[in-house]
Design a protein around this motif. Structure first.
Motif, PDB file in Angstrom:
ATOM      1  N   GLN A  72       0.793  -1.219   0.000  1.00  0.00           N
ATOM      2  CA  GLN A  72       0.000   0.000   0.000  1.00  0.00           C
ATOM      3  C   GLN A  72       0.831   1.277   0.000  1.00  0.00           C
ATOM      4  O   GLN A  72       0.286   2.372  -0.103  1.00  0.00           O
ATOM      5  N   GLY A  73       2.143   1.145   0.195  1.00  0.00           N
ATOM      6  CA  GLY A  73       3.008   2.311   0.102  1.00  0.00           C
ATOM      7  C   GLY A  73       3.017   3.225   1.308  1.00  0.00           C
ATOM      8  O   GLY A  73       3.243   4.423   1.178  1.00  0.00           O
ATOM      9  N   PHE A  74       2.761   2.682   2.494  1.00  0.00           N
ATOM     10  CA  PHE A  74       2.899   3.503   3.702  1.00  0.00           C
ATOM     11  C   PHE A  74       4.058   2.975   4.547  1.00  0.00           C
ATOM     12  O   PHE A  74       4.488   1.828   4.390  1.00  0.00           O
ATOM     13  N   THR A  75       4.568   3.822   5.425  1.00  0.00           N
ATOM     14  CA  THR A  75       5.671   3.440   6.303  1.00  0.00           C
ATOM     15  C   THR A  75       5.213   3.536   7.750  1.00  0.00           C
ATOM     16  O   THR A  75       4.202   4.171   8.053  1.00  0.00           O
ATOM     17  N   TYR A  76       5.988   2.933   8.652  1.00  0.00           N
ATOM     18  CA  TYR A  76       5.570   2.908  10.050  1.00  0.00           C
ATOM     19  C   TYR A  76       6.775   2.692  10.960  1.00  0.00           C
ATOM     20  O   TYR A  76       7.814   2.170  10.540  1.00  0.00           O
ATOM     21  N   ASP A  77       6.616   3.130  12.194  1.00  0.00           N
ATOM     22  CA  ASP A  77       7.546   2.799  13.271  1.00  0.00           C
ATOM     23  C   ASP A  77       6.855   1.784  14.169  1.00  0.00           C
ATOM     24  O   ASP A  77       5.700   1.982  14.567  1.00  0.00           O
ATOM     25  N   LEU A  78       7.546   0.717  14.491  1.00  0.00           N
ATOM     26  CA  LEU A  78       6.983  -0.324  15.344  1.00  0.00           C
ATOM     27  C   LEU A  78       7.291   0.013  16.795  1.00  0.00           C
ATOM     28  O   LEU A  78       8.424   0.321  17.157  1.00  0.00           O
ATOM     29  N   GLN A  79       6.245  -0.029  17.655  1.00  0.00           N
ATOM     30  CA  GLN A  79       6.406   0.289  19.075  1.00  0.00           C
ATOM     31  C   GLN A  79       6.061  -0.946  19.898  1.00  0.00           C
ATOM     32  O   GLN A  79       4.902  -1.186  20.220  1.00  0.00           O
ATOM     33  N   PRO A  80       7.062  -1.773  20.246  1.00  0.00           N
ATOM     34  CA  PRO A  80       6.782  -2.988  21.020  1.00  0.00           C
ATOM     35  C   PRO A  80       6.536  -2.642  22.492  1.00  0.00           C
ATOM     36  O   PRO A  80       7.264  -1.859  23.095  1.00  0.00           O
ATOM     37  N   MET A  81       5.482  -3.228  23.084  1.00  0.00           N
ATOM     38  CA  MET A  81       5.174  -3.045  24.498  1.00  0.00           C
ATOM     39  C   MET A  81       4.249  -4.170  24.952  1.00  0.00           C
ATOM     40  O   MET A  81       3.798  -4.970  24.129  1.00  0.00           O
ATOM     41  N   ASN A  82       4.001  -4.257  26.242  1.00  0.00           N
ATOM     42  CA  ASN A  82       3.054  -5.237  26.738  1.00  0.00           C
ATOM     43  C   ASN A  82       1.685  -4.991  26.123  1.00  0.00           C
ATOM     44  O   ASN A  82       1.321  -3.858  25.816  1.00  0.00           O
ATOM     45  N   PHE A  83       0.893  -6.074  25.977  1.00  0.00           N
ATOM     46  CA  PHE A  83      -0.385  -5.961  25.277  1.00  0.00           C
ATOM     47  C   PHE A  83      -1.303  -4.925  25.938  1.00  0.00           C
ATOM     48  O   PHE A  83      -1.887  -4.083  25.263  1.00  0.00           O
ATOM     49  N   SER A  84      -1.436  -4.993  27.263  1.00  0.00           N
ATOM     50  CA  SER A  84      -2.330  -4.054  27.947  1.00  0.00           C
ATOM     51  C   SER A  84      -1.861  -2.620  27.774  1.00  0.00           C
ATOM     52  O   SER A  84      -2.672  -1.697  27.626  1.00  0.00           O
ATOM     53  N   ALA A  85      -0.537  -2.401  27.767  1.00  0.00           N
ATOM     54  CA  ALA A  85      -0.002  -1.059  27.543  1.00  0.00           C
ATOM     55  C   ALA A  85      -0.243  -0.602  26.109  1.00  0.00           C
ATOM     56  O   ALA A  85      -0.511   0.580  25.863  1.00  0.00           O
ATOM     57  N   ALA A  86      -0.168  -1.535  25.153  1.00  0.00           N
ATOM     58  CA  ALA A  86      -0.417  -1.190  23.755  1.00  0.00           C
ATOM     59  C   ALA A  86      -1.852  -0.717  23.567  1.00  0.00           C
ATOM     60  O   ALA A  86      -2.116   0.256  22.844  1.00  0.00           O
ATOM     61  N   VAL A  87      -2.794  -1.383  24.227  1.00  0.00           N
ATOM     62  CA  VAL A  87      -4.201  -0.985  24.139  1.00  0.00           C
ATOM     63  C   VAL A  87      -4.402   0.402  24.744  1.00  0.00           C
ATOM     64  O   VAL A  87      -5.104   1.250  24.174  1.00  0.00           O
ATOM     65  N   GLN A  88      -3.758   0.667  25.886  1.00  0.00           N
ATOM     66  CA  GLN A  88      -3.874   1.987  26.508  1.00  0.00           C
ATOM     67  C   GLN A  88      -3.234   3.071  25.637  1.00  0.00           C
ATOM     68  O   GLN A  88      -3.741   4.189  25.560  1.00  0.00           O
ATOM     69  N   ALA A  89      -2.122   2.725  24.990  1.00  0.00           N
ATOM     70  CA  ALA A  89      -1.458   3.683  24.106  1.00  0.00           C
ATOM     71  C   ALA A  89      -2.355   4.044  22.926  1.00  0.00           C
ATOM     72  O   ALA A  89      -2.385   5.199  22.482  1.00  0.00           O
ATOM     73  N   LEU A  90      -3.100   3.071  22.417  1.00  0.00           N
ATOM     74  CA  LEU A  90      -4.027   3.343  21.317  1.00  0.00           C
ATOM     75  C   LEU A  90      -5.174   4.223  21.792  1.00  0.00           C
ATOM     76  O   LEU A  90      -5.576   5.167  21.098  1.00  0.00           O
ATOM     77  N   GLU A  91      -5.694   3.941  22.974  1.00  0.00           N
ATOM     78  CA  GLU A  91      -6.792   4.751  23.525  1.00  0.00           C
ATOM     79  C   GLU A  91      -6.390   6.206  23.703  1.00  0.00           C
ATOM     80  O   GLU A  91      -7.203   7.119  23.499  1.00  0.00           O
ATOM     81  N   SER A  92      -5.136   6.445  24.091  1.00  0.00           N
ATOM     82  CA  SER A  92      -4.660   7.808  24.347  1.00  0.00           C
ATOM     83  C   SER A  92      -4.014   8.453  23.126  1.00  0.00           C
ATOM     84  O   SER A  92      -3.408   9.508  23.224  1.00  0.00           O
ATOM     85  N   ASN A  93      -4.126   7.777  21.957  1.00  0.00           N
ATOM     86  CA  ASN A  93      -3.582   8.280  20.688  1.00  0.00           C
ATOM     87  C   ASN A  93      -2.069   8.455  20.722  1.00  0.00           C
ATOM     88  O   ASN A  93      -1.521   9.282  19.981  1.00  0.00           O
ATOM     89  N   GLN A  94      -1.400   7.696  21.569  1.00  0.00           N
ATOM     90  CA  GLN A  94       0.051   7.684  21.547  1.00  0.00           C
ATOM     91  C   GLN A  94       0.579   6.876  20.371  1.00  0.00           C
ATOM     92  O   GLN A  94       1.720   7.044  19.959  1.00  0.00           O
ATOM     93  N   VAL A  95      -0.231   5.975  19.852  1.00  0.00           N
ATOM     94  CA  VAL A  95       0.094   5.217  18.647  1.00  0.00           C
ATOM     95  C   VAL A  95      -1.101   5.301  17.702  1.00  0.00           C
ATOM     96  O   VAL A  95      -2.216   5.627  18.108  1.00  0.00           O
ATOM     97  N   ASP A  96      -0.856   5.003  16.420  1.00  0.00           N
ATOM     98  CA  ASP A  96      -1.920   5.100  15.418  1.00  0.00           C
ATOM     99  C   ASP A  96      -2.680   3.800  15.229  1.00  0.00           C
ATOM    100  O   ASP A  96      -3.816   3.809  14.755  1.00  0.00           O
ATOM    101  N   GLY A  97      -2.056   2.685  15.584  1.00  0.00           N
ATOM    102  CA  GLY A  97      -2.710   1.395  15.417  1.00  0.00           C
ATOM    103  C   GLY A  97      -2.050   0.345  16.275  1.00  0.00           C
ATOM    104  O   GLY A  97      -0.956   0.546  16.816  1.00  0.00           O
ATOM    105  N   VAL A  98      -2.724  -0.804  16.417  1.00  0.00           N
ATOM    106  CA  VAL A  98      -2.183  -1.936  17.165  1.00  0.00           C
ATOM    107  C   VAL A  98      -2.351  -3.196  16.336  1.00  0.00           C
ATOM    108  O   VAL A  98      -3.456  -3.486  15.849  1.00  0.00           O
ATOM    109  N   ILE A  99      -1.258  -3.948  16.178  1.00  0.00           N
ATOM    110  CA  ILE A  99      -1.329  -5.273  15.578  1.00  0.00           C
ATOM    111  C   ILE A  99      -0.643  -6.224  16.544  1.00  0.00           C
ATOM    112  O   ILE A  99       0.569  -6.225  16.691  1.00  0.00           O
TER     113      ILE A  99
END
Length: 481
Positions: A72-99
């Protein structure tokens, strides 16, 4: 004198603010305009995401995201963290997505927007390979079950606990959950079947005791109403990689017969294979410690002087600061800085910046009390004698009281430095890959927790011993001067 102290305090605050702002990343708004995103993932959930021996993040989710981004031609930075922290980061818009093998549940759909599903993962019960007593849910009566926080496996275990007499132990990492069962502390673990099957394939001493349940589909998530273009690109890319065969290749690589088993070479092989990663984690630990302690030494000294001054207003400021910051657990403060502050002020703070601010705020409170105690330990006659000679209060403190107080404070400051070094391990909860988190990541790949925690503990012991001896030499020199 009060005006001078106030000016010094404001100067210190300006320094801290400037330092923190210099570390702030570019806002997510400007990043997404260039099709560049920050995407969070778990760090210990093989085969979906984990770090290989070369320090690269791999797995089903990681390779699927890479293939879709390329398509699709987009780039990204991967932010590894604990799953619960990743969900909180998404809720607070600290990250754009979670996979992160994130199940699409009705509860999560209330807060997040999901892509089309790319795999189904139902929970399964696993027990120690020598355990022949548990082969059904009824056999779990009176038993202890280990779960990973925030997962559908944990939700399924809670549902079982409503029907059977089950005690639940909760863990942040899958690897720790497995080891708890292997060590006999828990009788069983609940995990998504693909994850459990892969772990057993890698040599984990567990066996699957039940048939997989009907699970929820797994998808890529963005915050509700946010980044719709990213979700659209993910769906389009997913369709393309399925059609061109890339999806099947990725699945076979990790879940098929060709999936490779993790090599096991013992303690020294584990150390040599992961030495670079461990040293990188140690480097981050030392940078966090030195930066935060330097800031805290300045701010703590000023607040400590506020406590010692005759001015009641400054006494009150110091007392409020110390009371609040010493009363808040460090992990709560870390969550507040990384998740709550961005939501309140609509800004982005990198995990590293949030970590330094968290440690600095916490350590400042303790150093302030050490400064106050050091000054109080100096005989009051020293200050009175200096004042009787006509010296102003500020000069008396600077020339007479503080030199004696510093010698008294040095052992406490050395001890506080060691405590700050060890406190960096708590920052792994917000995604900082320091030494302890590095150990967790390696365990998620190797499933050799016993040997790895011995290695991590030995590294901490060596570093702290060296720093303590160095500090003791500095202390002796200062005292003898």
């Amino acid at each position: 004198m009060i005006r001078k102290q106030t000016s010094a305090f404001l100067l210190a605050l300006t320094f801290v603010a400037s330092f923190a702002l210099s570390l702030l990343p570019v806002s997510s708004v400007s990043a997404t305009e260039d099709n560049h995103y920050t995407i969070a993932t778990d760090v210990t959930f093989a085969p979906f995401e984990f770090q290989n021996a070369d320090g690269e993040y791999v797995g089903i989710d990681i390779e699927l995201l890479e293939a879709i981004a390329e398509d699709q031609g987009f780039t990204y930075d991967l932010q590894p963290m604990n799953f619960s922290a990743a969900v909180q980061a998404l809720e607070s818009n600290q990250v754009d997505g979670v996979i992160a093998a994130m199940s699409i549940t009705p509860e999560r759909e209330e807060n997040f927007d999901f892509s089309e599903p790319y795999i189904d993962a139902g929970p399964v019960i696993a027990v120690h390979e020598d355990n022949e007593d548990i082969n059904s849910y009824e056999d779990l009566n009176g038993k202890t079950v280990a779960v990973k926080v925030g997962t559908t496996g944990a939700q399924f275990a809670n549902e079982l606990a409503e029907e059977y007499d089950i005690q639940i132990n909760q863990f942040e990492d899958s690897a720790n959950m497995y080891e708890d069962v292997a060590a006999g502390h828990s009788d069983a673990a609940v995990e998504d079947y693909p994850v459990m099957a892969y772990a057993i394939q890698q040599g984990l001493a567990l066996r699957v005791a039940t048939e997989p349940e009907q699970g929820y589909p797994v998808g890529f998530a963005v915050n509700g109403g946010q980044n719709p273009e990213l979700l659209e690109m993910f769906n389009a890319g997913l369709t393309n990689v399925v059609e061109n065969g890339t999806y099947e290749e990725i699945m076979n690589r990790y879940l098929g017969e060709e999936a490779a088993s993790a090599p096991s070479g013992g303690f020294f092989a584990l150390l040599s294979q992961n030495f670079d990663s461990l040293m990188s984690g140690l480097g981050r630990t030392l940078v966090l410690t030195l930066a935060s302690f330097a800031i805290s030494l300045i701010a703590g000294t000023i607040i400590g002087l506020f406590s010692a001054t005759p001015n009641k207003a400054l006494n009150l400021i110091a007392n409020i600061y110390v009371t609040i910051l010493r009363g808040i657990p460090l992990i709560v403060l870390a969550f507040f800085m990384y998740f709550t502050v961005p939501q309140l002020f609509r800004l982005q703070i990198s995990a590293f910046t949030a970590g330094i601010i968290t440690l600095s705020l916490n350590t400042t409170a303790y150093i302030a009390e050490q400064v106050r105690g050091g000054i109080a330990a100096v005989d009051k006659g020293q200050l009175e004698a200096a004042r009787s000679l006509g010296l102003p209060y500020g000069t008396s403190m600077q020339k007479v009281v503080l030199p004696q107080a510093i010698k008294i404070m040095i052992p406490s400051l050395i001890n506080q430095f060691v405590i700050t070094l060890k406190d960096t391990s708590i920052l792994s909860v917000i995604g900082i890959v320091e030494l302890t988190q590095t150990g967790r990541i390696i365990i998620a790949r190797s499933y050799e927790s016993g040997a790895m925690w011995i290695i991590v503990g030995a590294i901490y012991l060596i570093i702290i011993t060296v720093l303590t001896k160095l500090s003791n030499q500095i202390e002796r020199r200062l005292i003898n001067d």
